[in-house]
Design a protein around this motif. Structure first.
Motif, short mmCIF file in Angstrom:
data_model
loop_
_atom_site.label_atom_id
_atom_site.label_comp_id
_atom_site.label_asym_id
_atom_site.label_seq_id
_atom_site.Cartn_x
_atom_site.Cartn_y
_atom_site.Cartn_z
N VAL A 134 10.55 -14.28 -12.35
CA VAL A 134 9.73 -14.89 -13.39
C VAL A 134 10.58 -15.86 -14.21
O VAL A 134 11.82 -15.84 -14.15
CB VAL A 134 9.12 -13.82 -14.33
CG1 VAL A 134 8.12 -12.96 -13.59
CG2 VAL A 134 10.20 -12.96 -14.97
N ALA A 135 9.91 -16.71 -14.99
CA ALA A 135 10.61 -17.61 -15.90
C ALA A 135 11.45 -16.79 -16.87
O ALA A 135 11.06 -15.69 -17.28
CB ALA A 135 9.61 -18.47 -16.65
N ASN A 136 12.59 -17.30 -17.25
CA ASN A 136 13.53 -16.54 -18.07
C ASN A 136 12.99 -16.30 -19.48
O ASN A 136 12.68 -17.25 -20.20
CB ASN A 136 14.87 -17.26 -18.17
CG ASN A 136 15.52 -17.45 -16.83
OD1 ASN A 136 15.36 -16.62 -15.93
ND2 ASN A 136 16.26 -18.54 -16.66
N SER A 141 18.05 -15.53 -21.10
CA SER A 141 17.88 -16.99 -20.96
C SER A 141 18.68 -17.59 -19.81
O SER A 141 18.33 -18.66 -19.31
CB SER A 141 18.27 -17.68 -22.28
OG SER A 141 19.62 -17.39 -22.60
N GLU A 142 19.75 -16.92 -19.37
CA GLU A 142 20.56 -17.44 -18.27
C GLU A 142 19.98 -17.09 -16.91
O GLU A 142 20.39 -17.66 -15.89
CB GLU A 142 21.99 -16.91 -18.37
CG GLU A 142 22.72 -17.30 -19.65
CD GLU A 142 22.87 -18.81 -19.78
OE1 GLU A 142 23.23 -19.45 -18.77
OE2 GLU A 142 22.61 -19.33 -20.88
N GLY A 143 19.06 -16.16 -16.86
CA GLY A 143 18.44 -15.78 -15.60
C GLY A 143 19.33 -14.88 -14.75
O GLY A 143 20.46 -14.55 -15.12
N ASP A 144 18.80 -14.48 -13.59
CA ASP A 144 19.51 -13.57 -12.69
C ASP A 144 19.83 -14.22 -11.35
O ASP A 144 20.94 -14.11 -10.84
CB ASP A 144 18.67 -12.32 -12.41
CG ASP A 144 18.34 -11.54 -13.67
OD1 ASP A 144 19.26 -11.34 -14.49
OD2 ASP A 144 17.18 -11.13 -13.84
N PHE A 145 18.83 -14.88 -10.75
CA PHE A 145 18.97 -15.38 -9.39
C PHE A 145 18.35 -16.77 -9.26
O PHE A 145 17.47 -17.17 -10.02
CB PHE A 145 18.25 -14.46 -8.40
CG PHE A 145 18.71 -13.04 -8.42
CD1 PHE A 145 19.99 -12.70 -8.00
CD2 PHE A 145 17.87 -12.02 -8.84
CE1 PHE A 145 20.43 -11.38 -8.00
CE2 PHE A 145 18.27 -10.70 -8.84
CZ PHE A 145 19.57 -10.38 -8.42
N ALA A 146 18.82 -17.48 -8.23
CA ALA A 146 18.22 -18.75 -7.82
C ALA A 146 17.55 -18.56 -6.47
O ALA A 146 17.75 -17.54 -5.79
CB ALA A 146 19.28 -19.84 -7.75
N PHE A 161 16.14 -17.79 -12.27
CA PHE A 161 14.99 -17.04 -12.74
C PHE A 161 15.41 -15.59 -13.02
O PHE A 161 16.49 -15.16 -12.65
CB PHE A 161 13.87 -17.06 -11.69
CG PHE A 161 13.41 -18.44 -11.32
CD1 PHE A 161 12.44 -19.09 -12.07
CD2 PHE A 161 13.96 -19.10 -10.23
CE1 PHE A 161 12.03 -20.37 -11.73
CE2 PHE A 161 13.55 -20.37 -9.88
CZ PHE A 161 12.58 -21.01 -10.63
N THR A 162 14.49 -14.85 -13.64
CA THR A 162 14.74 -13.45 -13.99
C THR A 162 14.01 -12.54 -13.03
O THR A 162 12.84 -12.79 -12.69
CB THR A 162 14.27 -13.18 -15.44
OG1 THR A 162 15.13 -13.88 -16.35
CG2 THR A 162 14.30 -11.69 -15.77
N PHE A 163 14.68 -11.49 -12.58
CA PHE A 163 14.04 -10.50 -11.72
C PHE A 163 12.98 -9.76 -12.53
O PHE A 163 13.24 -9.24 -13.60
CB PHE A 163 15.08 -9.52 -11.18
CG PHE A 163 14.53 -8.39 -10.37
CD1 PHE A 163 13.50 -8.60 -9.46
CD2 PHE A 163 15.03 -7.11 -10.51
CE1 PHE A 163 12.97 -7.56 -8.71
CE2 PHE A 163 14.53 -6.05 -9.76
CZ PHE A 163 13.48 -6.28 -8.86
N GLU A 200 10.29 -14.93 -4.42
CA GLU A 200 9.39 -16.00 -4.85
C GLU A 200 9.17 -15.86 -6.35
O GLU A 200 9.45 -14.81 -6.94
CB GLU A 200 8.07 -15.95 -4.10
CG GLU A 200 7.26 -14.68 -4.32
CD GLU A 200 6.07 -14.61 -3.39
OE1 GLU A 200 4.99 -15.11 -3.80
OE2 GLU A 200 6.20 -14.06 -2.28
N VAL A 201 8.68 -16.92 -6.95
CA VAL A 201 8.47 -16.95 -8.40
C VAL A 201 7.02 -16.60 -8.71
O VAL A 201 6.09 -17.17 -8.14
CB VAL A 201 8.82 -18.34 -8.98
CG1 VAL A 201 8.54 -18.37 -10.48
CG2 VAL A 201 10.29 -18.67 -8.71
#
Length: 224
Positions: A134-136, A141-146, A161-163, A200-201
């Motif tokens: 999902v959106a961070n 704010s830095e996210g987890d994965f691309a 993005f964030t898991f 996927e997002v």
């Protein structure tokens, strides 16, 4: 396909609420957090559900029961107080989850995610798991994965993005691991290096209810 709800966390940041109630059993509006998840799974036809528990865990079977009130069949995977963390909890529950791919959902999220898409998602080929991102949010704010162009999850890349805490897993991801306390992230990292983690997002509504403030924000959202 069976589903597992991870419900063994201590919920330190939601104290004092979690001093007397496990986090997934806290009310958000008229329902408990875990009830939204159970109802979403059942609506999608995922009626075989496993719930792990540790902190104040005896409350789950007392309140949720065998799942019949939700149209589900619920089994429990108890852990010692303190829990086994995410991967450890799944490994402990593997005998209840069977040999086929299974869904795992964090018990402390709220979402309008359509679980009916899970059996048709891209868990194919050599992939050991398929994660929904999902959106961070502000607290991550830095996210987890691309994601790369082929839909494989990467540790580096832009955007990140964030898991979401929603994923589909093969039991082979946990192969040869003993039943002990361990997090999921190292297993994800190993699968990423082997190019066996897809994703996927998801762009719908999602909240991680990690603090009292976020719980209050969710209640305002539900009321509106």
């Amino acid at each position: 396909m069976k589903a597992m709800i991870l419900a063994a966390g201590r919920g330190e940041r939601l104290r004092p609420l979690t001093d007397t109630t496990p986090k997934p059993l806290i009310y958000a509006g008229k329902k408990r957090l875990i009830e939204y998840l159970i109802e979403g799974l059942v609506k999608a036809g995922l009626t075989e559900i496993v719930i792990n528990y540790a902190h104040l865990g005896e409350q789950f079977p007392e309140i949720i029961g065998d799942g019949s009130q939700y149209g589900a069949h619920i089994q429990y995977s108890p852990e010692l107080d303190g829990g086994l963390e995410t991967a450890g909890g799944i490994i402990n529950a593997l005998p209840l989850l069977g040999d086929e791919p299974f869904v795992v959902v964090n018990g402390d999220i709220w979402t309008d995610f359509d679980f009916s898409i899970l059996p048709n998602s891209r868990l194919a080929g050599d992939n050991l798991a398929h994660l929904f991102l999902v959106a961070n949010p502000m607290h991550n704010s830095e996210g987890d994965f691309a994601l790369d162009l082929a839909g494989h999850i990467q540790l580096e890349g832009n955007p990140k993005f964030t898991f979401s805490g929603i994923g589909i897993y093969r039991k082979e991801l946990f192969e040869s691991l003993d039943n002990s306390k361990r997090p999921l992230k190292p297993l994800f990292n190993k699968a990423i290096k082997e190019n066996k983690l897809s994703g996927e997002v998801y762009q719908g509504q999602w909240s991680d209810i990690g603090t009292v403030e976020r719980l209050q924000e969710l209640e305002r959202q539900i009321e509106n």
